[in-house]
Scaffold this motif. Structure first.
Motif, PDB file in Angstrom:
ATOM      1  N   ASN A   1       4.120  -1.434   5.193  1.00  0.00           N
ATOM      2  CA  ASN A   1       4.363  -0.383   3.687  1.00  0.00           C
ATOM      3  C   ASN A   1       3.843   0.764   3.801  1.00  0.00           C
ATOM      4  O   ASN A   1       2.224   0.485   3.014  1.00  0.00           O
ATOM      5  CB  ASN A   1       4.336  -1.952   2.959  1.00  0.00           C
ATOM      6  N   ILE A   2       3.762   1.676   3.789  1.00  0.00           N
ATOM      7  CA  ILE A   2       3.255   2.938   3.208  1.00  0.00           C
ATOM      8  C   ILE A   2       3.167   2.978   2.092  1.00  0.00           C
ATOM      9  O   ILE A   2       3.910   3.996   1.086  1.00  0.00           O
ATOM     10  CB  ILE A   2       2.630   3.881   4.485  1.00  0.00           C
ATOM     11  N   LEU A   3       2.207   2.342   0.669  1.00  0.00           N
ATOM     12  CA  LEU A   3       2.307   2.346  -0.282  1.00  0.00           C
ATOM     13  C   LEU A   3       2.275   4.062  -1.535  1.00  0.00           C
ATOM     14  O   LEU A   3       2.761   4.262  -3.018  1.00  0.00           O
ATOM     15  CB  LEU A   3       1.771   1.809  -1.591  1.00  0.00           C
ATOM     16  N   ALA A   4       0.924   5.309  -0.646  1.00  0.00           N
ATOM     17  CA  ALA A   4       0.852   6.020  -1.323  1.00  0.00           C
ATOM     18  C   ALA A   4       0.666   6.848  -0.006  1.00  0.00           C
ATOM     19  O   ALA A   4      -0.501   6.236   0.985  1.00  0.00           O
ATOM     20  CB  ALA A   4      -0.465   6.547  -2.295  1.00  0.00           C
ATOM     21  N   SER A   5       0.268   7.598   0.248  1.00  0.00           N
ATOM     22  CA  SER A   5      -0.033   9.000   1.339  1.00  0.00           C
ATOM     23  C   SER A   5      -0.099   9.935   1.085  1.00  0.00           C
ATOM     24  O   SER A   5       0.321  10.744   0.330  1.00  0.00           O
ATOM     25  CB  SER A   5       1.038   9.293   3.212  1.00  0.00           C
ATOM     26  N   GLY A   6      -1.632  10.670   1.108  1.00  0.00           N
ATOM     27  CA  GLY A   6      -1.745  12.381   0.807  1.00  0.00           C
ATOM     28  C   GLY A   6      -3.031  12.206   0.123  1.00  0.00           C
ATOM     29  O   GLY A   6      -3.842  11.464  -0.092  1.00  0.00           O
ATOM     30  N   SER A   7      -3.225  13.395  -0.375  1.00  0.00           N
ATOM     31  CA  SER A   7      -4.281  14.226  -1.104  1.00  0.00           C
ATOM     32  C   SER A   7      -4.462  13.219  -2.566  1.00  0.00           C
ATOM     33  O   SER A   7      -5.695  12.668  -2.954  1.00  0.00           O
ATOM     34  CB  SER A   7      -4.687  15.397  -0.880  1.00  0.00           C
ATOM     35  N   ALA A   8      -3.714  12.773  -2.766  1.00  0.00           N
ATOM     36  CA  ALA A   8      -2.683  12.139  -3.848  1.00  0.00           C
ATOM     37  C   ALA A   8      -3.915  10.832  -4.329  1.00  0.00           C
ATOM     38  O   ALA A   8      -4.317  10.056  -5.143  1.00  0.00           O
ATOM     39  CB  ALA A   8      -1.751  12.207  -4.570  1.00  0.00           C
ATOM     40  N   GLY A   9      -3.536  10.429  -3.661  1.00  0.00           N
ATOM     41  CA  GLY A   9      -3.813   9.152  -3.132  1.00  0.00           C
ATOM     42  C   GLY A   9      -3.429   8.654  -1.597  1.00  0.00           C
ATOM     43  O   GLY A   9      -1.911   8.571  -1.307  1.00  0.00           O
ATOM     44  N   ASN A  10      -3.532   7.266  -1.134  1.00  0.00           N
ATOM     45  CA  ASN A  10      -3.531   6.340  -0.222  1.00  0.00           C
ATOM     46  C   ASN A  10      -4.287   4.888  -0.037  1.00  0.00           C
ATOM     47  O   ASN A  10      -4.602   4.455  -0.201  1.00  0.00           O
ATOM     48  CB  ASN A  10      -4.213   7.145   1.577  1.00  0.00           C
ATOM     49  N   CYS A  11      -2.835   4.383   0.673  1.00  0.00           N
ATOM     50  CA  CYS A  11      -2.396   2.604   0.254  1.00  0.00           C
ATOM     51  C   CYS A  11      -1.765   2.397   1.135  1.00  0.00           C
ATOM     52  O   CYS A  11      -0.393   2.780   1.054  1.00  0.00           O
ATOM     53  CB  CYS A  11      -2.513   2.399  -1.044  1.00  0.00           C
ATOM     54  N   ILE A  12      -2.318   1.884   2.230  1.00  0.00           N
ATOM     55  CA  ILE A  12      -1.543   1.176   3.445  1.00  0.00           C
ATOM     56  C   ILE A  12      -1.269  -1.124   3.138  1.00  0.00           C
ATOM     57  O   ILE A  12      -2.419  -1.193   3.169  1.00  0.00           O
ATOM     58  CB  ILE A  12      -1.216   1.448   4.756  1.00  0.00           C
ATOM     59  N   ALA A  13      -0.052  -1.130   2.666  1.00  0.00           N
ATOM     60  CA  ALA A  13       0.109  -2.355   3.459  1.00  0.00           C
ATOM     61  C   ALA A  13       0.454  -3.326   4.096  1.00  0.00           C
ATOM     62  O   ALA A  13       1.727  -2.536   5.522  1.00  0.00           O
ATOM     63  CB  ALA A  13       0.691  -3.287   2.224  1.00  0.00           C
ATOM     64  N   LEU A  14      -0.298  -4.179   5.128  1.00  0.00           N
ATOM     65  CA  LEU A  14       0.314  -4.512   6.102  1.00  0.00           C
ATOM     66  C   LEU A  14       0.168  -6.249   6.515  1.00  0.00           C
ATOM     67  O   LEU A  14      -0.611  -6.482   5.884  1.00  0.00           O
ATOM     68  CB  LEU A  14      -0.807  -4.769   7.534  1.00  0.00           C
ATOM     69  N   THR A  15       1.347  -7.013   6.490  1.00  0.00           N
ATOM     70  CA  THR A  15       2.053  -8.152   6.574  1.00  0.00           C
ATOM     71  C   THR A  15       2.377  -9.038   7.512  1.00  0.00           C
ATOM     72  O   THR A  15       3.149  -8.437   8.258  1.00  0.00           O
ATOM     73  CB  THR A  15       2.889  -8.065   5.108  1.00  0.00           C
ATOM     74  N   THR A  16       2.034  -9.866   7.878  1.00  0.00           N
ATOM     75  CA  THR A  16       2.387 -10.896   8.938  1.00  0.00           C
ATOM     76  C   THR A  16       2.271 -12.087   8.411  1.00  0.00           C
ATOM     77  O   THR A  16       1.027 -12.761   7.174  1.00  0.00           O
ATOM     78  CB  THR A  16       1.113 -10.532  10.566  1.00  0.00           C
ATOM     79  N   GLY A  17       3.030 -12.928   8.350  1.00  0.00           N
ATOM     80  CA  GLY A  17       3.111 -13.954   8.015  1.00  0.00           C
ATOM     81  C   GLY A  17       3.808 -14.366   6.443  1.00  0.00           C
ATOM     82  O   GLY A  17       4.458 -13.475   5.627  1.00  0.00           O
ATOM     83  N   GLU A  18       2.396 -15.097   5.234  1.00  0.00           N
ATOM     84  CA  GLU A  18       2.857 -14.826   4.411  1.00  0.00           C
ATOM     85  C   GLU A  18       1.149 -14.038   3.678  1.00  0.00           C
ATOM     86  O   GLU A  18       0.782 -14.158   2.712  1.00  0.00           O
ATOM     87  CB  GLU A  18       2.177 -16.324   4.108  1.00  0.00           C
ATOM     88  N   LYS A  19       0.842 -13.904   4.823  1.00  0.00           N
ATOM     89  CA  LYS A  19      -0.650 -12.779   4.672  1.00  0.00           C
ATOM     90  C   LYS A  19      -0.431 -11.272   4.552  1.00  0.00           C
ATOM     91  O   LYS A  19       0.207 -10.803   5.380  1.00  0.00           O
ATOM     92  CB  LYS A  19      -1.818 -13.048   5.784  1.00  0.00           C
ATOM     93  N   THR A  20      -1.175 -10.167   3.809  1.00  0.00           N
ATOM     94  CA  THR A  20      -0.566  -9.273   3.565  1.00  0.00           C
ATOM     95  C   THR A  20      -2.264  -8.520   3.046  1.00  0.00           C
ATOM     96  O   THR A  20      -3.036  -9.654   2.121  1.00  0.00           O
ATOM     97  CB  THR A  20      -0.134  -8.657   1.815  1.00  0.00           C
ATOM     98  N   ILE A  21      -2.345  -7.606   4.199  1.00  0.00           N
ATOM     99  CA  ILE A  21      -3.891  -7.077   3.818  1.00  0.00           C
ATOM    100  C   ILE A  21      -3.803  -5.739   3.350  1.00  0.00           C
ATOM    101  O   ILE A  21      -2.533  -4.782   3.749  1.00  0.00           O
ATOM    102  CB  ILE A  21      -4.798  -6.840   4.915  1.00  0.00           C
TER     103      ILE A  21
ATOM    104  N   ARG B   1       3.625  -9.719  -3.620  1.00  0.00           N
ATOM    105  CA  ARG B   1       2.660  -9.648  -5.710  1.00  0.00           C
ATOM    106  C   ARG B   1       0.716  -9.404  -4.946  1.00  0.00           C
ATOM    107  O   ARG B   1       0.138  -9.877  -4.056  1.00  0.00           O
ATOM    108  CB  ARG B   1       2.695 -11.229  -6.310  1.00  0.00           C
ATOM    109  N   SER B   2      -0.139  -9.509  -6.061  1.00  0.00           N
ATOM    110  CA  SER B   2      -1.239  -8.120  -6.309  1.00  0.00           C
ATOM    111  C   SER B   2      -2.108  -9.387  -5.498  1.00  0.00           C
ATOM    112  O   SER B   2      -2.802  -9.358  -4.821  1.00  0.00           O
ATOM    113  CB  SER B   2      -1.389  -7.299  -7.302  1.00  0.00           C
TER     114      SER B   2
END
Length: 266
Positions: free
Chosen positions: A20-40, A61-62
């Motif tokens: 899940n790419i939550l934000a991308s570009g010069s305004a901000g970047n944040c990528i969520a990777l999830t496997t099983g019950e774990k997210t980084i 959830r955060s």
């Protein structure tokens, strides 16, 4: 052809890391990777409240985030790090990049360490994370190759070039999340000061569409890989241009989007 399409559809179903790419570009970047019950998270470059909101929008959830991995200390990759203190999330960055990161509680700070010049493997629940060096005007910027054993994701954001060591680090991935920042002619014709233009176009700046396409020509094998083109400049690029440049390059290798690989511009 039907068999190839069915095979690729099956591959997509078996991919065990959800992106899940939550934000991308010069305004901000944040990528969520999830496997099983774990997210980084890879980077946290938008406001904490935006990250919380966008995580909830994709069903995370955060307080379920196991760790945040920073590529480098520029604000569009670190702005939301107050999230770490609020939810007691460990934050990983290189020794060099910690020089430019403030406001993270000491007990949450983790260092991406090296042995004989190579970054050590980081084990975190189901994830195995291997950092690799990139070329950007920061202290010690990195990308990440991440696997849960079954699926491998390579993330290469801000870098002015891709060298052989980076290609080796990213090789044989199922998912590529890679910068396709600009079209050089648009940078040259644009209104940025010359010093900014030179920075963008330098080996420590950002990848052009052609550079990204050239790297993907070396990496894509036509086995149903998924490509995400990210960090596009809003002033010096167009999504259709970035996508077309990669598709044309991969067509030279005999690979067709939707048949041999999937591509998405974020």
């Amino acid at each position: 052809m039907k068999y190839a399409l069915d095979a690729m559809a099956s591959w997509r179903e078996e991919t065990t890391i959800k992106v899940n790419i939550l934000a991308s570009g010069s305004a901000g970047n944040c990528i969520a990777l999830t496997t099983g019950e774990k997210t980084i998270l890879i980077d946290a470059g938008v406001a904490k409240t935006k990250i919380e909101k966008r995580l909830l929008e994709v069903g995370i959830r955060s307080d379920e985030v196991a760790a945040i991995f920073i590529t480098h200390a520029h604000g569009d990759h670190t702005k939301g790090l107050p999230l770490a203190n609020k939810y007691r999330i460990p934050v990983y960055a290189t020794q060099g990049e910690w020089k430019g990161i403030s406001g993270v509680d000491e007990e949450l700070r983790r260092e991406c360490e090296t042995t004989y010049g190579l970054y050590d493997l980081i084990l975190l629940d189901e994830f195995e994370i291997r950092p690799f060096g990139v070329h950007h005007d920061a202290y010690e910027p990195i990308g990440y190759s991440i696997t849960d054993i079954e699926t491998r994701v390579s993330i290469c954001l801000d870098t002015g070039k891709i060298d052989e060591e980076m290609l080796v680090s990213m090789d044989d991935s199922d998912i590529y999340i890679i910068e396709s920042n600009h079209e050089p002619a648009m940078v040259e014709a644009g209104g940025y000061p010359d010093v900014v233009k030179a920075r963008i176009l330098s080996d420590n700046g950002h990848l052009s569409n052609e550079q990204t396409a050239g790297a993907l020509q070396r990496l894509i094998r036509g086995c149903g890989e998924r490509i995400y083109l990210t960090h596009l400049s809003s002033k010096n690029n167009m999504p259709t241009l970035a996508e077309m440049t990669v598709k044309q390059a991969l067509k030279h290798n005999g690979f067709v989007a939707g048949k041999h690989y999937e591509i998405e511009v974020v």
